[in-house]
Motif scaffolding. Structure first.
Motif, PDB file in Angstrom:
ATOM      1  N   GLU A   1       0.995  -1.386  -0.268  1.00  0.00           N
ATOM      2  CA  GLU A   1       0.131  -0.072  -0.150  1.00  0.00           C
ATOM      3  C   GLU A   1       0.921   1.078   0.486  1.00  0.00           C
ATOM      4  N   GLY A   2       1.535   0.991   0.450  1.00  0.00           N
ATOM      5  CA  GLY A   2       2.894   2.424   1.224  1.00  0.00           C
ATOM      6  C   GLY A   2       3.727   2.716  -0.534  1.00  0.00           C
ATOM      7  N   VAL A   3       3.969   1.819  -1.104  1.00  0.00           N
ATOM      8  CA  VAL A   3       4.307   1.469  -2.935  1.00  0.00           C
ATOM      9  C   VAL A   3       3.532   1.769  -3.392  1.00  0.00           C
ATOM     10  N   CYS A   4       2.507   2.054  -4.239  1.00  0.00           N
ATOM     11  CA  CYS A   4       1.608   2.035  -4.619  1.00  0.00           C
ATOM     12  C   CYS A   4       0.920   3.308  -4.034  1.00  0.00           C
ATOM     13  N   PHE A   5       1.394   4.493  -3.110  1.00  0.00           N
ATOM     14  CA  PHE A   5       0.697   5.885  -2.569  1.00  0.00           C
ATOM     15  C   PHE A   5       1.925   6.101  -3.065  1.00  0.00           C
ATOM     16  N   VAL A   6       3.456   5.758  -3.117  1.00  0.00           N
ATOM     17  CA  VAL A   6       4.489   7.097  -3.691  1.00  0.00           C
ATOM     18  C   VAL A   6       4.836   6.522  -4.915  1.00  0.00           C
ATOM     19  N   GLY A   7       4.489   5.795  -5.637  1.00  0.00           N
ATOM     20  CA  GLY A   7       4.356   5.796  -7.205  1.00  0.00           C
ATOM     21  C   GLY A   7       3.241   6.471  -8.440  1.00  0.00           C
ATOM     22  N   ALA A   8       2.055   6.435  -6.864  1.00  0.00           N
ATOM     23  CA  ALA A   8       1.178   7.465  -7.526  1.00  0.00           C
ATOM     24  C   ALA A   8       0.864   8.958  -7.914  1.00  0.00           C
ATOM     25  N   MET A   9       1.460   9.428  -6.247  1.00  0.00           N
ATOM     26  CA  MET A   9       1.601  10.549  -6.004  1.00  0.00           C
ATOM     27  C   MET A   9       2.723  11.680  -6.492  1.00  0.00           C
ATOM     28  N   MET A  10       3.644  10.672  -7.153  1.00  0.00           N
ATOM     29  CA  MET A  10       5.110  11.076  -8.141  1.00  0.00           C
ATOM     30  C   MET A  10       4.265  11.141  -9.517  1.00  0.00           C
ATOM     31  N   GLY A  11       3.217  10.176 -10.377  1.00  0.00           N
ATOM     32  CA  GLY A  11       2.351  10.320 -11.083  1.00  0.00           C
ATOM     33  C   GLY A  11       1.699  11.280 -11.650  1.00  0.00           C
ATOM     34  N   LEU A  12       1.220  11.797 -10.224  1.00  0.00           N
ATOM     35  CA  LEU A  12       0.003  13.240  -9.692  1.00  0.00           C
ATOM     36  C   LEU A  12       1.466  14.442 -10.119  1.00  0.00           C
ATOM     37  N   LEU A  13       2.113  14.457  -9.457  1.00  0.00           N
ATOM     38  CA  LEU A  13       3.136  15.288  -9.856  1.00  0.00           C
ATOM     39  C   LEU A  13       3.530  16.099 -11.094  1.00  0.00           C
ATOM     40  N   ALA A  14       3.722  14.517 -11.356  1.00  0.00           N
ATOM     41  CA  ALA A  14       3.958  15.318 -12.558  1.00  0.00           C
ATOM     42  C   ALA A  14       3.617  15.733 -13.519  1.00  0.00           C
ATOM     43  N   LEU A  15       1.844  15.307 -13.025  1.00  0.00           N
ATOM     44  CA  LEU A  15       0.510  15.703 -14.310  1.00  0.00           C
ATOM     45  C   LEU A  15       0.339  17.381 -13.986  1.00  0.00           C
ATOM     46  N   GLY A  16       0.331  17.662 -12.426  1.00  0.00           N
ATOM     47  CA  GLY A  16       0.025  18.924 -11.861  1.00  0.00           C
ATOM     48  C   GLY A  16       1.573  19.995 -12.449  1.00  0.00           C
ATOM     49  N   ALA A  17       2.246  19.791 -13.049  1.00  0.00           N
ATOM     50  CA  ALA A  17       3.090  20.551 -13.423  1.00  0.00           C
ATOM     51  C   ALA A  17       2.942  20.627 -14.512  1.00  0.00           C
ATOM     52  N   HIS A  18       2.462  19.873 -15.594  1.00  0.00           N
ATOM     53  CA  HIS A  18       2.297  19.129 -17.034  1.00  0.00           C
ATOM     54  C   HIS A  18       0.888  20.468 -17.171  1.00  0.00           C
ATOM     55  N   ILE A  19       0.144  20.254 -16.192  1.00  0.00           N
ATOM     56  CA  ILE A  19      -0.960  20.935 -16.401  1.00  0.00           C
ATOM     57  C   ILE A  19      -1.274  22.058 -16.460  1.00  0.00           C
ATOM     58  N   LEU A  20       0.181  22.910 -14.919  1.00  0.00           N
ATOM     59  CA  LEU A  20       0.056  24.362 -15.143  1.00  0.00           C
ATOM     60  C   LEU A  20       1.102  25.370 -15.827  1.00  0.00           C
ATOM     61  N   PHE A  21       1.917  24.439 -16.340  1.00  0.00           N
ATOM     62  CA  PHE A  21       3.311  25.100 -17.026  1.00  0.00           C
ATOM     63  C   PHE A  21       3.341  24.813 -18.141  1.00  0.00           C
ATOM     64  N   ALA A  22       2.380  23.854 -19.345  1.00  0.00           N
ATOM     65  CA  ALA A  22       2.994  23.116 -20.256  1.00  0.00           C
ATOM     66  C   ALA A  22       2.406  24.780 -21.452  1.00  0.00           C
ATOM     67  N   ARG A  23       1.175  24.435 -21.060  1.00  0.00           N
ATOM     68  CA  ARG A  23       0.588  25.700 -22.294  1.00  0.00           C
ATOM     69  C   ARG A  23       0.913  27.653 -21.681  1.00  0.00           C
ATOM     70  N   LYS A  24       1.426  27.484 -20.785  1.00  0.00           N
ATOM     71  CA  LYS A  24       2.231  29.306 -20.380  1.00  0.00           C
ATOM     72  C   LYS A  24       3.737  28.850 -21.624  1.00  0.00           C
ATOM     73  N   ILE A  25       3.807  28.031 -21.458  1.00  0.00           N
ATOM     74  CA  ILE A  25       5.764  27.825 -21.781  1.00  0.00           C
ATOM     75  C   ILE A  25       5.277  28.110 -22.886  1.00  0.00           C
ATOM     76  N   ASN A  26       4.374  27.387 -24.024  1.00  0.00           N
ATOM     77  CA  ASN A  26       4.420  27.145 -25.308  1.00  0.00           C
ATOM     78  C   ASN A  26       3.826  28.499 -25.763  1.00  0.00           C
ATOM     79  N   ALA A  27       3.555  29.380 -24.726  1.00  0.00           N
ATOM     80  CA  ALA A  27       2.827  30.399 -25.522  1.00  0.00           C
ATOM     81  C   ALA A  27       3.348  32.028 -25.316  1.00  0.00           C
ATOM     82  N   LYS A  28       4.988  31.173 -25.038  1.00  0.00           N
ATOM     83  CA  LYS A  28       6.048  31.939 -24.978  1.00  0.00           C
ATOM     84  C   LYS A  28       7.135  31.685 -25.661  1.00  0.00           C
ATOM     85  N   LYS A  29       6.905  30.129 -26.140  1.00  0.00           N
ATOM     86  CA  LYS A  29       7.885  30.259 -27.557  1.00  0.00           C
ATOM     87  C   LYS A  29       7.770  30.870 -28.814  1.00  0.00           C
TER      88      LYS A  29
END
Length: 395
Positions: free
Chosen positions: A367-395
């Motif tokens: 259960e602890g391993v699954c929590f670690v794996g899911a949280m790391m995936g969520l952190l990646a997704l959160g950063a992508h949603i927050l910043f990907a569009r802004k970065i592309n708009a500046k290119k």
């Protein structure tokens, strides 16, 4: 002699680099299904044995930081041939090591020297037209991914049949064959940086500091790979317990399931004709997070783990290929240094995932391993949603 102004690369060279990438990167992952055998053989705890995998990944990050940038400064083929001799030496030490500290040191060196695939990926990017770039990177990376996944399968079988040491001895012999193959098949490329080593490393830091596309790709890659490492590092301990109670060969065979995901991911470049890089990455990260549902809710069944492993690999490797395609589109000839920033981050993420999953296993098991794996995936997704569009708009 090839140079960086050429825009095409032969399929023979691409396939050669793909095969060699798989054989070399496998050195970093043979240990994962063998940790249980090593733990019993040396009479050490599972947590102590798990540090072998952590140190290999930390070593890989060191090699990416210290060796890969040299691909912009020195003749790459010569650099690869010298590095292969060091890989061979480290694998021999692992084969004959008798104390845990020796295994730790040898694992660190194996990781540090097994960075040759990360010299090949920039070659594929640099010598490909923009139209072929994603496909050629995908082919080289697919060889690398299959090496990662099949190494677990092969390592488990060889370890159970002949003992864990034999796997590293066989790997050392394979590196001699790879040396001959590189010498005969891989073309030379001229360096594109003429400054000092200090200036070279300073330029790596400048790229990391000033390129938002590279920064976001590096964070996404680190979190996604950490999520995958959390699964594969602890899978052997999970399956040694009830209801499975199986050995290294069965655990290693899950690499075959992961290979299905990796092969599917290798085709992800073709999706660029229909959707943007950012959208492909979004879907890939959603697949990664969803995969942890199978490993958590059905983690005590074979089918649940198989489906989980397939989707973990599909999500991680799809996002990985598109991350690399994204930053290789930046207008610069510092291809090895771009790859250094990304891959150092990637394997630091892997070592974080491995370490935190080992700790989570100690206190909360699966259960602890699954929590670690899911949280790391969520952190990646959160950063992508927050910043990907802004970065592309500046290119």
């Amino acid at each position: 002699m090839l140079n960086s102004t050429q825009s095409t690369i032969s399929r023979t060279v691409i396939w050669s680099m793909s095969i060699i990438s798989g054989l070399v990167v496998a050195n970093n992952y043979y240990n994962q299904p063998l940790l249980g055998l090593i733990s019993k053989d040396l009479n050490v705890t599972e947590s102590a044995a798990g540090k072998i995998s952590v140190l290999t990944q930390i070593g890989y990050a060191f090699g990416l930081l210290l060796i890969v940038p040299l691909g912009d400064k020195f003749l790459r083929k010569r650099l690869i041939l010298i590095d292969l001799i060091l890989v061979f030496t480290a694998l021999l030490w692992m084969t004959f090591a008798t104390e845990l500290w020796m295994l730790y040191a040898a694992s660190l060196l194996i990781g540090t020297t097994s960075v040759i695939p990360q010299l090949f990926v920039p070659i594929a990017a640099e010598l490909s037209s923009e139209k072929e770039k994603a496909a050629n990177i995908g082919l080289v990376v697919s060889g690398l991914l299959l090496g990662i996944l099949l190494s677990r399968f092969i390592g488990g079988i060889v370890g159970e049949m002949w003992g864990w040491r034999s796997m590293f001895g066989i790997a050392a012999g394979l590196m001699l064959l790879v040396w001959v193959f590189v010498y005969k098949m891989i073309p030379e490329m001229k360096p594109n940086f003429k400054g000092t080593y200090f200036e070279l490393m300073n330029s790596v830091w400048n790229l990391a500091r000033t390129q938002p596309v590279l920064q976001l790709a590096s964070f996404r890659g680190a979190m996604a790979f950490g999520s995958m490492c959390a699964l594969f590092t602890t899978l052997v301990f999970h399956m040694e317990r009830p209801p499975f109670e199986v050995g290294a060969s069965i655990v290693g065979s899950f690499g075959l399931a992961g290979a299905v995901g990796a092969l599917a991911a290798a085709k992800v470049g073709s999706l660029q004709n229909r959707m943007s890089i950012n959208r492909i990455i979004l879907y890939a990260l959603l697949i990664l997070i969803g995969s942890w549902g199978f490993t958590y809710f059905a983690g005590n069944t074979y089918w649940g783990l198989i489906v989980g492993v397939i989707f973990v690999d599909l999500g991680v490797q799809s996002s990985h290929i598109m991350n690399q395609t994204n930053y290789f589109l930046l207008k610069t000839n510092a291809v090895n240094r771009l790859n250094t920033v990304y891959m150092v981050s990637y394997f630091i993420g892997g070592s974080i995932g491995t370490y935190t999953a080992s700790v989570a296993w100690q206190y909360a098991k699966w259960e602890g391993v699954c929590f670690v794996g899911a949280m790391m995936g969520l952190l990646a997704l959160g950063a992508h949603i927050l910043f990907a569009r802004k970065i592309n708009a500046k290119k």
